[in-house]
Enzyme design. Structure first.
Site, mmCIF file in Angstrom:
data_model
loop_
_atom_site.group_PDB
_atom_site.id
_atom_site.type_symbol
_atom_site.label_atom_id
_atom_site.label_comp_id
_atom_site.label_asym_id
_atom_site.label_seq_id
_atom_site.Cartn_x
_atom_site.Cartn_y
_atom_site.Cartn_z
ATOM 1 N N ASP A 113 43.310 36.405 44.379
ATOM 2 C CA ASP A 113 42.406 36.588 43.237
ATOM 3 C C ASP A 113 41.987 35.214 42.715
ATOM 4 O O ASP A 113 42.480 34.184 43.180
ATOM 5 C CB ASP A 113 43.085 37.433 42.141
ATOM 6 C CG ASP A 113 44.336 36.762 41.561
ATOM 7 O OD1 ASP A 113 44.236 35.603 41.099
ATOM 8 O OD2 ASP A 113 45.416 37.389 41.560
ATOM 9 N N HIS A 132 46.562 31.485 51.082
ATOM 10 C CA HIS A 132 46.298 32.735 51.815
ATOM 11 C C HIS A 132 44.846 33.199 51.690
ATOM 12 O O HIS A 132 44.551 34.370 51.917
ATOM 13 C CB HIS A 132 47.249 33.848 51.338
ATOM 14 C CG HIS A 132 48.672 33.620 51.756
ATOM 15 N ND1 HIS A 132 49.752 34.226 51.149
ATOM 16 C CD2 HIS A 132 49.194 32.848 52.740
ATOM 17 C CE1 HIS A 132 50.875 33.833 51.742
ATOM 18 N NE2 HIS A 132 50.571 32.989 52.696
HETATM 19 P P1 NAD Z 1 55.932 39.585 46.307
HETATM 20 O O1 NAD Z 1 55.440 40.952 45.955
HETATM 21 O O2 NAD Z 1 56.687 39.405 47.575
HETATM 22 O O3 NAD Z 1 56.854 39.109 45.117
HETATM 23 C C1 NAD Z 1 56.468 39.311 43.788
HETATM 24 C C2 NAD Z 1 57.465 38.629 42.903
HETATM 25 O O4 NAD Z 1 56.945 38.630 41.593
HETATM 26 C C3 NAD Z 1 58.830 39.305 42.862
HETATM 27 O O5 NAD Z 1 59.830 38.307 42.939
HETATM 28 C C4 NAD Z 1 58.851 39.978 41.493
HETATM 29 O O6 NAD Z 1 60.136 39.984 40.924
HETATM 30 C C5 NAD Z 1 57.933 39.062 40.706
HETATM 31 N N1 NAD Z 1 57.236 39.697 39.587
HETATM 32 C C6 NAD Z 1 56.687 40.941 39.522
HETATM 33 N N2 NAD Z 1 56.111 41.140 38.322
HETATM 34 C C7 NAD Z 1 56.300 39.986 37.619
HETATM 35 C C8 NAD Z 1 55.941 39.565 36.308
HETATM 36 N N3 NAD Z 1 55.283 40.360 35.466
HETATM 37 N N4 NAD Z 1 56.290 38.324 35.918
HETATM 38 C C9 NAD Z 1 56.982 37.484 36.750
HETATM 39 N N5 NAD Z 1 57.350 37.839 38.000
HETATM 40 C C10 NAD Z 1 57.008 39.072 38.418
HETATM 41 O O7 NAD Z 1 54.670 38.612 46.197
HETATM 42 P P2 NAD Z 1 54.393 37.205 46.859
HETATM 43 O O8 NAD Z 1 55.656 36.420 46.983
HETATM 44 O O9 NAD Z 1 53.224 36.617 46.157
HETATM 45 O O10 NAD Z 1 53.940 37.678 48.310
HETATM 46 C C11 NAD Z 1 53.090 36.960 48.901
HETATM 47 C C12 NAD Z 1 51.874 37.756 49.416
HETATM 48 O O11 NAD Z 1 51.246 38.675 48.523
HETATM 49 C C13 NAD Z 1 50.838 36.788 49.711
HETATM 50 O O12 NAD Z 1 50.442 36.975 51.032
HETATM 51 C C14 NAD Z 1 49.676 37.091 48.769
HETATM 52 O O13 NAD Z 1 48.500 36.644 49.362
HETATM 53 C C15 NAD Z 1 49.802 38.537 48.621
HETATM 54 N N6 NAD Z 1 49.217 39.213 47.443
HETATM 55 C C16 NAD Z 1 48.381 38.601 46.512
HETATM 56 C C17 NAD Z 1 47.909 39.313 45.386
HETATM 57 C C18 NAD Z 1 46.955 38.653 44.390
HETATM 58 O O14 NAD Z 1 46.193 37.784 44.754
HETATM 59 N N7 NAD Z 1 46.968 39.065 43.107
HETATM 60 C C19 NAD Z 1 48.297 40.616 45.203
HETATM 61 C C20 NAD Z 1 49.151 41.201 46.170
HETATM 62 C C21 NAD Z 1 49.595 40.492 47.274
#
Ligand code: NAD
Length: 226
Positions: free
Chosen positions: A90, A105
């Protein structure tokens, strides 16, 4: 010279803006198979399905608003040299006002050629459909790094982390490599903070701040700006 802060962010940072995380219970990949939606093989097999999936994510991401944690991070630029290295696709960091953002990414807001030139076009919330061609004649695809593709800007990102006085990691499970390995480049004497809802193994030298980003990050950053 101003002190340098590097922020490493993941999908948890945008969760409170209403965008689903990667692996959480409500995560995107529990509803869809990543092989179908986010791999070169999936694209070859059913490009229309892949485009539809990303068109929906792009529209939702553009409709979302930066939250208090994104905004606090942008405010750091008043006193520090700040570099954001994000796994998020995003544009909420930029829309909150951060000016140095590396997307390892890729970015939903861009389409790119499937030809060798990899030309990129800024499309913001607009959909990509079959038949939308790059000027090189190739079909456009999302500018997203799919599974099996090469993560972007990693050398610059590693160098930035290794030069940082403070490293702030927010909202990533540190489970997707090589981006997750960036924490290992942090200096021994840097202040290192990790915020997420949970973390099985906190990387060495990091202080774990458990809780929601909008509750943890703004007061932490206010204390750095004091
Ligand atoms: P992940 O889902 O593996 O981990 C998310 C982490 O965020 C967890 O540790 C969780 O405990 C924590 N979390 C959840 N809600 C939270 C909050 N309100 N405050 C603080 N921490 C919180 O995600 P990741 O490690 O970013 O995985 C990487 C992949 O996900 C990447 O490939 C990325 O490109 C992709 N991705 C991106 C988006 C986006 O751009 N918004 C959305 C989904 C996935």
């Amino acid at each position: 010279m101003r002190p340098v802060i590097v922020i490493l962010s993941g999908s948890g940072l945008s969760a409170e803006s209403g965008l689903p995380t990667f692996r959480d219970a409500a995560g995107l990949w529990r509803q869809h198979s990543w092989q179908e939606l986010a791999s070169p093989e999936g694209w070859r097999k059913n490009p229309a399905l892949v485009l539809e999936f990303y068109n929906e994510r792009r529209a939702k991401a553009w409709a979302a608003q930066p939250n208090a944690a994104h905004e606090a991070m942008a405010a750091l630029e008043t006193k520090f040299d700040v570099f954001v290295v994000t796994q998020n696709v995003d544009a909420l960091h930029e829309r909150a006002g951060s000016t140095n953002v590396l997307h390892v990414h890729g970015e939903l807001a861009y389409a790119r050629s499937t030809g060798p030139a990899r030309k990129r076009y800024r499309i913001e919330a607009a959909p990509i459909v079959l038949g939308d061609l790059c000027e090189d004649g190739s079909q456009l695809r999302p500018d997203i790094v799919w599974f099996g593709e090469e993560t972007q800007h990693m050398d610059v990102a590693r160098e930035l982390v290794s030069g940082a006085d403070k490293v702030l990691v927010v909202g990533t499970s540190l489970s997707v490599y090589p981006a997750a390995g960036l924490v290992d480049a942090a200096r021994h004497d840097a202040e290192k903070v990790l915020n997420s809802l949970e973390m099985d193994q906190v990387p060495e030298g990091f202080r774990f701040e458990k809780g929601r980003a909008t509750e943890i990050v703004p007061p932490l950053i206010a204390s750095w700006l004091d």
